[in-house]
Enzyme design. Sequence first.
Site, PDB file in Angstrom:
ATOM      1  CE  LYS A   1      60.050  26.722  12.194  1.00 10.50           C
ATOM      2  NZ  LYS A   1      59.229  27.633  12.985  1.00 10.50           N
TER       3      LYS A   1
ATOM      4  CD  GLN B   1      59.733  30.899  14.691  1.00 13.27           C
ATOM      5  OE1 GLN B   1      59.861  30.305  13.626  1.00 13.27           O
ATOM      6  NE2 GLN B   1      59.364  30.283  15.793  1.00 13.27           N
TER       7      GLN B   1
ATOM      8  CG  ASP C   1      53.476  27.850  11.266  1.00 15.60           C
ATOM      9  OD1 ASP C   1      54.068  26.752  11.337  1.00 15.60           O
ATOM     10  OD2 ASP C   1      53.980  28.927  11.645  1.00 15.60           O
TER      11      ASP C   1
END
Length: 290
Positions: free
Chosen positions: A52, A96, A119
Site C-alpha cells: 500500500k 491494518q 477502508d
Amino acid sequence: MTILDGKALAQRIQGELTEQSAAFFAATGLKPCLATVLVGADPASAVYVRSKRRACARLGFESRHHELGPETSQQELEALIDALNADDGVHGILVQLPLPKALDADAIIDRLDPAKDVDGFHPTNVGLLALKKPRFVSCTPAGVMRLLEESGIDPQGKRATVVGRSAIVGLPAALLLTHAHATVRITHSRTPREDLEAAVREAEILVVAVGRPGFVPGEWVRPGAVVIDVGINRLAPEPGQERGRLVGDVDFDGAVEHAGAITPVPGGVGPMTITMLMHNTLEAARQRVG
Ligand code: NDP
C-alpha cells in the site's frame, strides 16, 4: 471465455489516479495523504502495508507510516487514532487488520473519523452503503464492481450469488450487486450443501469469498457465468519450492470449462483492492479540501 485481467485494469486506473493526484496537487498544493498503522509482527500484514505504501509512492500520494510493537495497549493505539483524526494533513487512515488478539479491533474502527475511513469499515460508512448513499466502500467489493463495470458486465436483472457474508467482502458485495439491480442470494457456513450448490448453479454472476482453496467445484459453474474469485489461499510448497502457489476459492481449471468470464488468482481481484484504496484516499482528500 474471457479472463478478467484485474492486474491490467488496476494499472490503467492507477495511471488515471496518478494524473488526478497530480492535478489535485497543482490545484491545492497538497498530496493525498494516507496514514498506515501496523501493529505487531504479522509478516502477511507487513507485506500488505508495504504494498500500500509503494502504491502511494507510485501514484504521487504522501504516505505516513506508524509501526507499533506487539505489546501496544488499546489506549496507546486509540491515542494514535485520535492524533491522526485531528491531523489535517492526513486524509485517509488505514489500520491494518488483523490486530493482535489483545486489542479490540471494532473499538479502533469505531474510533476512526468516518471521513478518513478509506477502508470503508466504520459503521457510518457501512450504514451509508446499506442506505444506497455510499461514501467510502470497502475496497475489495468496490474493486469487484469496478472490474464488472469496466468489463462491460451489467448486473441488472441478473441472478447473482455471493458465497461468504463477511463484513468486509461478502456482505458489501451483496449490497452493491443489489444496488446494481441484480437479484442476489447470499450463502454462508450455515447454508446446507445442496442449497449452496443450487445457488452456485443458478448464478449468472458468482462472487466467492470464503478463504478455502478450490471450495467451489468447477462443474457447479453455470455455462456462461461470470465468476469473481476473491479468495487468496497459499497452498503448501511443492517439493523443491520455497513457497506454495496462490490459488482462489474456485476450482479454476474446472470453472474455465464453463464460465463466460473469470478472474484469475493471483491477478484478478487482488490488484483492484489496492487500487480502490488509492481511489478512496484521493476522494477523502478532495472531500476534506472541499
Ligand atoms: P472471512 O473468514 O471473514 O469470511 C469467510 C466467509 O465465508 C464467512 O462469511 C463464512 O460464513 C463463509 N464460509 C465459511 N465456510 C463456508 C461454507 N462451508 N459455505 C459457505 N460459506 C462459508 O473471510 P473474508 O471475507 O475476509 O475473505 C474471504 C477470502 O477472500 C479469503 O481467502 C481472503 O484471503 C480473501 N480476500 C481477498 C482480498 C483480495 O483483495 N482479493 C481481500 C480480502 C479478502 P460465516 O459467516 O457463516 O462464518
